[in-house]
Enzyme design. Structure first.
Site, PDB file in Angstrom:
ATOM      1  CD  GLU A 165      -2.926  -1.140   2.357  1.00  0.00           C
ATOM      2  OE1 GLU A 165      -2.918  -0.169   3.126  1.00  0.00           O
ATOM      3  OE2 GLU A 165      -3.751  -2.064   2.433  1.00  0.00           O
ATOM      4  CD  GLU A 349      -3.337  -5.813   4.107  1.00  0.00           C
ATOM      5  OE1 GLU A 349      -4.229  -5.023   4.507  1.00  0.00           O
ATOM      6  OE2 GLU A 349      -2.120  -5.573   4.184  1.00  0.00           O
TER       7      GLU A 349
END
Ligand code: IFM
Length: 445
Positions: A165, A349
């Site tokens: 991320e 995720e």
């Protein structure tokens, strides 16, 4: 009715170093920006820190057993840069590197495969003192660190993940200041975003040359933007800009060798000749993280003409106040298919934070998390049926852990952690996920 996943669908689990390891002062680990952020009064809920976290540094064999017993084939762990290079570069901390060597061996001994992520937000503080991601030199610092790790564990790695991320590092860390290093400077955030991309590209080359047999990918949290229903007409045009900022800035340079037109001007002064070609190097897969639909509304408060809005009231929400919507997950996966040329995708995720109080028998009957996974996995299967090349799924996360600025109050784990005793108790969702993995199917849907 049972919904089946594609043949060979890969099941794994993700964790991250700062959120679970603890072992802060042990064996010469250096300080990270999160140590500093946690030590700054008012930054992290309840004054929580990652100093002890889940004590995974000492208890990793037990945690690897939990992964094996779940049926995970892959473990996406992350490496803490300052544990390996306490000053960010230069002298290697042999004991820190030994730790990851033991963990990777432990993964393999249990019949699983290792997918280490090189950066899940714990930058050495020593490098932040030199500007961190806003300093262009960081692409070389990251390449040096990558080489140190690759030389030591690269012979046993199936797939590398360069970044987790990067959008959150840039926007939450340098623009909004709600993550370490806590900077609120929109121009520094643009620089950081570009340098994160550049560092990714440079690391891909290092990994290709040092570990030619391992695959390489990165992890982007893919957001589907939506206007609030009552402002559909007014704010509709902002959705594309929002998606360019959060998704396109990190996906387009990799897949198309350019920044989205809508942001190109903001990036122009930081991009030098050759940068985009370096970032555009082919990767083997894309990791996609996804949690919630992103509602936005027009705003003049910051340097972008929109801000995040609360989701409409008709959604059920997690403890993060994130709307639960498997449809948005499906849309996010189809967004990647359409925007990036349908690359191989692993969902690295997905999960929900819920209250998770242990019952009198000590069990955590987290039916809300099971319902969440049912909804999201069904969304994933719909995306697959529409042609998205999704090859695997890794829930977030194995253990309850340190949820960054929100501390320990938000629990995402399949396994409950009693932070007083460090006792691990698999929740009902752990049993649910074990069945899903064993049967490669979503039962009784
Ligand atoms: O805990 C985080 C993780 O570190 C990155 N992705 C989102 C998770 C939940 O907020």
């Amino acid at each position: 009715m049972t919904m089946r996943f594609p043949e060979g669908f890969l099941w794994g689990v993700s964790t991250s170093s700062y959120q679970i390891e603890g072992g802060a002062p042990d064996d010469g680990r250096g300080r990270s920006i999160w140590d500093t952020y946690c030590a700054t009064p008012g930054r992290v809920a309840n004054g929580d820190t990652g100093e002890v976290a889940c004590d995974h540094y000492h208890r990793y064999p037990e945690d690897l057993d939990l992964l094996r017993d779940l049926g995970a084939k892959v473990y996406r762990l992350s490496i803490m840069w300052p544990r390996v290079l306490p000053e960010g570069g230069g002298a290697v901390n042999a004991k820190g590197l030994d730790f990851y060597d033991r963990v990777v061996d432990g993964v393999l001994e249990r019949g699983m495969r290792a997918w280490p992520c090189l950066y899940h937000w714990d930058l050495p503080q020593a490098l932040q003192d030199r500007g961190g991601w806003a300093n262009r030199d960081i692409a070389n610092w990251f390449a040096e660190y990558t080489a140190v790790v690759a030389r030591r564990i690269g012979d046993r790695v199936e797939n590398w993940v360069t970044f987790n991320e990067p959008s959150v590092s840039a926007w939450a860390g340098y623009e909004e200041g709600r993550h370490a290093p806590g900077v609120s400077d929109p121009r520094a955030a643009i620089r950081a975003a570009h340098h994160l991309n550049l560092a990714h590209g440079r690391a891909v080359s290092v990994l290709r040359s040092l570990t030619p047999r391992a695959g390489v990918g990165t992890v982007i949290p893919v957001h589907k933007g939506r206007p609030l229903p009552q402002f559909k007409e007014r704010d509709g045009h902002l959705v594309a800009l929002f998606e360019d900022k959060w998704n396109g800035v990190f996906l387009d340079p990799i897949y198309h060798g350019r920044y989205p037109d809508s942001v190109a001007e903001r990036f122009a002064e930081h991009v030098r000749g050759g940068d985009l070609a370096e970032i555009h190097r082919p990767i083997d897969f894309l990791g996609v993280n996804h949690y919630f639909p992103s509602y936005i509304q027009a705003s003049q408060k910051g340097s972008w003409p929109f801000e995040h809005a609360d989701p409409p009231l008709y959604f059920r929400r997690t403890e993060m106040n994130w709307a639960i919507d498997g449809q948005a997950f499906q849309e996010a996966l189809l967004f990647v298919k359409n925007r990036c040329g349908n690359p191989p995708v692993y969902v690295t995720e997905n999960g929900g934070a819920f209250i998770d109080l242990p019952g009198p028998d000590g069990r955590v009957d987290d039916q809300d998390r099971i319902a969440y996974y049912r909804e999201y996995l069904a969304g994933l299967l719909r995306a697959v049926s529409e042609g998205a090349d999704v090859r695997g799924f890794m829930p977030w996360s194995l253990l309850d852990n340190f949820e960054w600025a929100l501390g320990y109050a938000k629990r995402f784990g399949l396994v409950h952690v009693d932070y007083r005793t460090q006792k691990r108790t698999p929740k009902a969702s752990y049993d649910f996920m074990r069945k899903v993995i064993a049967t490669n199917a979503l039962p009784g849907f």
